[in-house]
Every structure is written in structure tokens, then in C-alpha cells.
Design a protein around this motif. Structure first.
Motif, short mmCIF file in Angstrom:
data_model
loop_
_atom_site.label_atom_id
_atom_site.label_comp_id
_atom_site.label_asym_id
_atom_site.label_seq_id
_atom_site.Cartn_x
_atom_site.Cartn_y
_atom_site.Cartn_z
N GLU A 105 0.83 -1.20 0.00
CA GLU A 105 0.00 0.00 0.00
C GLU A 105 0.86 1.26 0.00
N MET A 106 0.45 2.23 -0.80
CA MET A 106 1.17 3.51 -0.91
C MET A 106 0.47 4.60 -0.10
N HIS A 107 1.28 5.46 0.52
CA HIS A 107 0.79 6.68 1.15
C HIS A 107 1.53 7.84 0.48
N PHE A 108 0.80 8.71 -0.20
CA PHE A 108 1.38 9.77 -1.02
C PHE A 108 0.88 11.13 -0.57
N ARG A 109 1.81 12.08 -0.48
CA ARG A 109 1.46 13.49 -0.31
C ARG A 109 2.24 14.28 -1.35
N GLY A 110 1.53 15.13 -2.08
CA GLY A 110 2.20 15.92 -3.11
C GLY A 110 1.21 16.82 -3.82
N LYS A 111 1.44 17.02 -5.12
CA LYS A 111 0.57 17.87 -5.93
C LYS A 111 0.15 17.12 -7.19
N THR A 112 -1.05 17.44 -7.66
CA THR A 112 -1.51 16.87 -8.91
C THR A 112 -0.80 17.55 -10.08
N GLY A 113 -0.80 16.87 -11.23
CA GLY A 113 -0.21 17.42 -12.44
C GLY A 113 -1.19 18.34 -13.16
N LYS A 114 -1.01 18.48 -14.48
CA LYS A 114 -1.77 19.46 -15.24
C LYS A 114 -3.13 18.94 -15.70
N HIS A 115 -3.33 17.61 -15.67
CA HIS A 115 -4.55 17.06 -16.23
C HIS A 115 -5.23 16.09 -15.27
N ILE A 116 -6.53 16.26 -15.09
CA ILE A 116 -7.37 15.31 -14.35
C ILE A 116 -8.37 14.77 -15.37
N GLU A 117 -8.26 13.48 -15.69
CA GLU A 117 -9.09 12.91 -16.74
C GLU A 117 -10.19 12.01 -16.15
N GLU A 118 -11.40 12.20 -16.65
CA GLU A 118 -12.54 11.35 -16.29
C GLU A 118 -12.81 10.43 -17.47
N LYS A 119 -12.62 9.13 -17.25
CA LYS A 119 -12.69 8.17 -18.35
C LYS A 119 -13.72 7.09 -18.06
N THR A 120 -13.99 6.27 -19.09
CA THR A 120 -14.89 5.13 -18.97
C THR A 120 -14.17 3.90 -19.51
N ASP A 121 -14.19 2.81 -18.73
CA ASP A 121 -13.50 1.59 -19.18
C ASP A 121 -14.38 0.80 -20.15
N LYS A 122 -13.87 -0.36 -20.58
CA LYS A 122 -14.56 -1.17 -21.60
C LYS A 122 -15.89 -1.71 -21.10
N LYS A 123 -16.05 -1.78 -19.77
CA LYS A 123 -17.30 -2.28 -19.20
C LYS A 123 -18.28 -1.17 -18.89
N GLY A 124 -17.91 0.06 -19.27
CA GLY A 124 -18.81 1.18 -19.06
C GLY A 124 -18.72 1.83 -17.70
N LYS A 125 -17.70 1.46 -16.91
CA LYS A 125 -17.54 2.03 -15.57
C LYS A 125 -16.64 3.27 -15.63
N ASP A 126 -17.05 4.31 -14.91
CA ASP A 126 -16.28 5.55 -14.88
C ASP A 126 -15.10 5.43 -13.92
N PHE A 127 -14.00 6.09 -14.29
CA PHE A 127 -12.85 6.14 -13.39
C PHE A 127 -12.07 7.43 -13.63
#
Length: 202
Positions: A105-127
């Protein structure tokens, strides 16, 4: 900050020696080789430097080439194009398995990059898919270590924007593509991170 609670399966590459740190505390140091499978190209072997508190006499009997499992806290140090692995061990044991792995398990603290993408997988689920970086000051400059995040079963919160402080916990994934190591995390918890104000009295 990136810390991972992991179990490593690999092969001893450097025999154990007893050392003393700057604070006078004794620890046992050795190293383990672990093969990272390539998604494209040739597999890569990484060496993980391991430190275990105290003098572990049993470790001195472990020979180079011995299969071993090590559990503990894994941290990373990036210097230029090189990524170094350091593990503070809590438990060490011989392994009967021939499979190399780094799981945890990872524990991360930092900053997001330039892009936040909202996608849909092959089964139609959003991620959600985005990258974030952790910063380390080195001499007069900085080193940036990037992590790719995948958020399944989580909706995008209003605060999740580019260049925003973030704290994430989730399953770590280390892979290899075209001889380049990729550090990723499957998100289980995520929140906005605000760096505490500097207090000169502390």
C-alpha cells in the motif's frame, strides 16, 4: 512524501553487515534484487537497499542468491534518471517461492499534475486518471518523483484540480515500459492536502 508498506520477494544480492547510523544506533544492512516484469521490452532488475534495526545475527548466515521475503516501509530516492529503493525492514524470512514481487500500500502526499481525466472503461464504468508528483529538495535544486493514479469507484470532488495539494492512499503498482519504471497507485482514499504553516518556534 511517498511511503509504501510492502512485502518484497527477491534474491539477496549483497550480504548482511552490521553498521551504525549517525545517531549511534546499530542496524543490519543488506540488499535484495527484484525483477520488474516489462509490459513492453526487456524485464529490469532493481536492487533494494534494506536496513533492519539492531544486529540480526541470523541474517549474516543468508548467502547471496538466497530467496527471501522482506516486509517493511519502502521509500524512494530520485537522482537524475536514477531511482533508488530503500526499505526499512520489520520482518525478514526465507522464501520457497521463485517469483519476484513488490506488493503493498502507498501513502502519497504531493501535488496533482496538469490534467485530471474522467474516463470510462470497456465495461462502461467511470474512473479517474491523473498524475501527481512528490518533491524533494536536493542541494540547490529539487527532484520530482511522479506517480500515476487510477481512481475506480470514486467520483471527482470539486477540489480535485490541476496543481492541487493531495493526499492519497491505495494499492501500489510498479511496472516497466520501454525500460522506464512507472510508479502507479490504485486509489482507495483521497483528500485535499494543505501543507501546515511554518512555525519558527518548532
Amino acid at each position: 512524501m511517498i511511503k509504501c508498506n510492502v512485502t518484497v520477494g527477491g534474491t539477496i544480492s549483497r550480504v548482511a553487515t552490521v553498521r551504525t547510523n549517525n545517531e549511534g544506533k546499530v542496524f543490519t544492512a543488506f540488499a535484495v534484487n527484484c525483477v520488474i516484469p516489462a509490459k513492453s521490452g526487456i524485464n529490469k532488475t532493481v536492487e533494494i537497499s534494506i536496513a533492519k534495526d539492531g544486529e540480526d545475527n541470523e541474517l549474516k548466515n543468508y548467502a547471496i542468491g538466497q530467496r527471501i521475503n522482506v516486509s517493511g516501509t519502502l521509500t524512494f530516492k530520485k537522482r537524475g534518471d536514477n531511482l533508488y529503493f530503500n526499505l526499512s525492514a520489520s520482518d525478514v524470512g526465507l522464501s520457497a517461492s521463485n517469483e519476484d514481487s513488490i506488493k503493498g500500500e502507498m501513502h502519497f502526499r504531493g501535488k496533482t499534475g496538469k490534467h485530471i481525466e474522467e474516463k470510462t472503461d470497456k465495461k462502461g464504468k467511470d474512473f479517474l486518471q491523473f498524475s501527481g508528483f512528490s518533491t524533494e529538495k536536493v542541494n540547490d535544486g529539487f527532484e520530482y518523483l511522479w506517480v500515476r493514479f487510477f481512481g475506480f469507484d470514486c467520483k471527482r470532488e470539486e477540489w480535485l484540480q490541476p496543481q492541487t495539494g493531495i493526499e492519497v492512499k491505495g494499492e501500489m503498482d510498479l511496472s516497466l515500459y520501454n525500460d522506464k519504471l512507472n510508479l502507479a497507485c490504485k486509489v482507495s482514499e483521497m483528500s485535499k492536502y494543505v501543507k501546515p504553516a511554518y512555525n519558527s518556534n518548532n
